[in-house]
Scaffold this motif. Structure first.
Motif, PDB file in Angstrom:
ATOM      1  N   MET A 185     -47.840  16.165  -8.342  1.00 19.04           N
ATOM      2  CA  MET A 185     -46.783  16.984  -8.950  1.00 19.04           C
ATOM      3  C   MET A 185     -45.410  16.337  -8.800  1.00 19.04           C
ATOM      4  O   MET A 185     -44.551  16.457  -9.677  1.00 19.04           O
ATOM      5  N   ASP A 186     -45.190  15.649  -7.680  1.00 15.35           N
ATOM      6  CA  ASP A 186     -43.892  15.013  -7.427  1.00 15.35           C
ATOM      7  C   ASP A 186     -43.725  13.704  -8.189  1.00 15.35           C
ATOM      8  O   ASP A 186     -42.600  13.215  -8.343  1.00 15.35           O
ATOM      9  N   HIS A 187     -44.821  13.135  -8.655  1.00 13.15           N
ATOM     10  CA  HIS A 187     -44.769  11.832  -9.313  1.00 13.15           C
ATOM     11  C   HIS A 187     -44.156  11.950 -10.707  1.00 13.15           C
ATOM     12  O   HIS A 187     -44.474  12.864 -11.463  1.00 13.15           O
ATOM     13  N   LYS A 188     -43.283  11.026 -11.049  1.00 11.36           N
ATOM     14  CA  LYS A 188     -42.672  10.981 -12.384  1.00 11.36           C
ATOM     15  C   LYS A 188     -43.501  10.061 -13.270  1.00 11.36           C
ATOM     16  O   LYS A 188     -43.460   8.844 -13.138  1.00 11.36           O
ATOM     17  N   GLY A 189     -44.277  10.644 -14.162  1.00  6.11           N
ATOM     18  CA  GLY A 189     -45.178   9.879 -15.009  1.00  6.11           C
ATOM     19  C   GLY A 189     -46.528  10.567 -15.064  1.00  6.11           C
ATOM     20  O   GLY A 189     -46.692  11.698 -14.587  1.00  6.11           O
TER      21      GLY A 189
END
Length: 470
Positions: A185-189
């Motif tokens: 969820m925290d990952h951008k992409g």
């Protein structure tokens, strides 16, 4: 609180006793709560299947799509509003068997959505048929003598396709499950999490794996880490669940890359506007009327009905700063078959793009007239091309015949009949400002000869003039 994200009045859960879907759902909801995601800024897209039923219990914005299509829905939502938190919930049938094509392209594009695929190793909801992840030699409803195919390594597929966060966990190790979903969820992409949760009702029973606790023990005993899997060959890994994070890298996501293009074009346009001012259409302008308008523009392929609809939608959204949608319908042939453009323009939000109760239906050909004027409400008006349409005198609502083809021919070319139609619609309904419509004519025909551009301006003006007498 977790209750803020759940529709507790719909409990108990739909899933079979011993199913791991409830464990997976709890891990997702706990991570939403930790991150203070709200019901308003979170969208969950699901497909068909046991795990696809998860949206029944969530109070967030939800889209329940067709089988294998949860990721395209998610992609559309994220591109329309990049500020939203978008989660895609898929089963192995939805995610890799039927929806595999969408999975690899979402990974390739690096769309900023969190895709969570619960892999129960078969089609659970429809009776236990084998799926793209069913292990070789397994017994299923459609492989009663043993499955002859190898199952997909889904994480391997997603990683190879370019996914920037790829991980696998199981419903046995709840701590790892919750931690990995949080990282996704925290990952951008594009974030992909595969959750191993064998179906106890079908897969477990067919393969004599025991009850649900016995299957949990089986998961525990056959789970190894990525480090432990190093050096093991294909056969040694058969039947093992390799868990952990396979890929976690920073990479520009799709929405950010796309926005850079938009920003670049806007800067370029400002420079061009400064160096070479665009033609202004202020004199005798008529502003767009307030409120909501639903319009159907129809004819046959080659008459430019979809271009006409596109211009109206663009003028409404871009030039008049209203909300607008465009949806189209056409036959398989390029010319001669039915063609339709539905346009909705509104000061308020639009929640469904198809015209359901048109204010106006325009028909330039008999085929379109017969197809699109059968079921209309009393408020609907019909404008038909009297050169091509013989009206049904039994129609109870207002019908207006205009020789649109003849008017276009007198201007210089029957090809501008769609722009005459544009002028009639703008003048009759007020759906767009006249200057906005002309801006769109400039946009579509400005690169052609000045003669063609001026002829289209003339066609629009003539349509507006005709509308004054309707």
């Amino acid at each position: 609180m977790l209750k803020d994200y759940l529709l507790v009045e719909k409990f108990p859960l739909f899933w079979c006793s011993g199913c791991g879907n409830g464990i997976a759902l709890q891990a997702i909801v706990r991570n939403m709560d930790k991150r203070n995601w709200t019901r308003k800024n979170t969208v969950v897209a699901t497909g068909i299947g046991c795990w696809g039923k998860a949206d029944d219990y969530l109070s967030t914005n939800r889209i329940h799509g067709t089988h294998g299509r949860a990721l395209p829905f998610s992609t559309g939502v994220k591109l329309a509003n990049p500020k939203l938190n978008v989660i895609t919930i898929m089963g192995d049938g939805d995610g890799i068997t039927i929806g595999g094509n969408h999975l690899i392209h979402a990974a390739r594009r690096n769309v900023d959505v969190t895709a969570i695929m619960v892999n129960n190793l078969n089609y659970g909801m429809t009776g236990g048929q084998y799926s793209g992840t069913t292990p070789k030699s397994s017994l299923t409803k459609t492989s009663v003598y043993g499955h002859v195919e190898n199952g997909f390594d889904v994480c391997g597929v997603v990683k190879a396709a370019g996914g920037s966060f790829v991980a696998r966990c199981t419903v046995y190790d709840v701590n790892q499950l919750e931690k990995i979903i949080g990282q996704a969820m925290d990952h951008k992409g594009f974030s992909f999490v595969e959750i191993i949760s064998p179906c106890p009702t079908h897969f477990g029973r067919n393969n004599k794996l025991g009850d649900a606790p016995a299957m949990m023990k089986l998961i525990k005993e056959n789970t190894i880490s990525i480090k432990q899997a190093e050096g093991l060959d294909f056969e040694e890994l058969r039947g093992k669940f390799v868990t952990g994070i396979f890929e976690n890298r920073e990479q520009e996501d799709y929405s950010t890359a796309y926005q850079k293009i938009i920003d670049g074009l806007q800067i370029k346009q400002k420079v061009e506007d400064k160096d070479e001012p665009k033609e202004q259409f202020i004199e005798n302008d008529v502003s767009a009327a307030p409120g909501r308008k639903e319009i159907t523009i129809s004819g046959v392929g080659g008459q430019g009905m979809i271009l006409c609809g596109t211009m109206i939608a663009n003028a409404s959204a871009i030039n008049d700063h209203k909300n607008a949608t465009l949806s189209t319908e056409y036959g398989t042939e390029t010319r001669g078959t039915f063609a339709k453009a539905d346009v909705i323009s509104s000061d308020d939000e639009i929640f469904f793009p198809d015209v359901t109760d048109p204010d106006l239906v325009v028909c330039l050909h008999q085929i379109a007239y017969e197809r699109y004027t059968g079921k209309l409400s009393e408020k609907s008006k019909i404008i038909y091309n009297s050169d091509e349409v013989t009206p049904d005198l039994a129609q109870s609502h207002k019908e207006i015949g205009i020789p649109i083809t003849k008017i276009a021919k007198e201007i210089g070319n029957t090809a501008v009949a769609n722009i005459v139609t544009l002028g009639i619609i703008a003048g009759y309904t007020g759906v767009v400002s006249h200057s906005g419509a002309k801006e769109q004519i400039q946009s579509f025909f400005g690169s052609k000869s000045d003669k063609i551009l001026q002829m289209n301006y003339q066609a629009f003006d003539k349509g507006v003039e005709v509308a004054k007498y309707l």
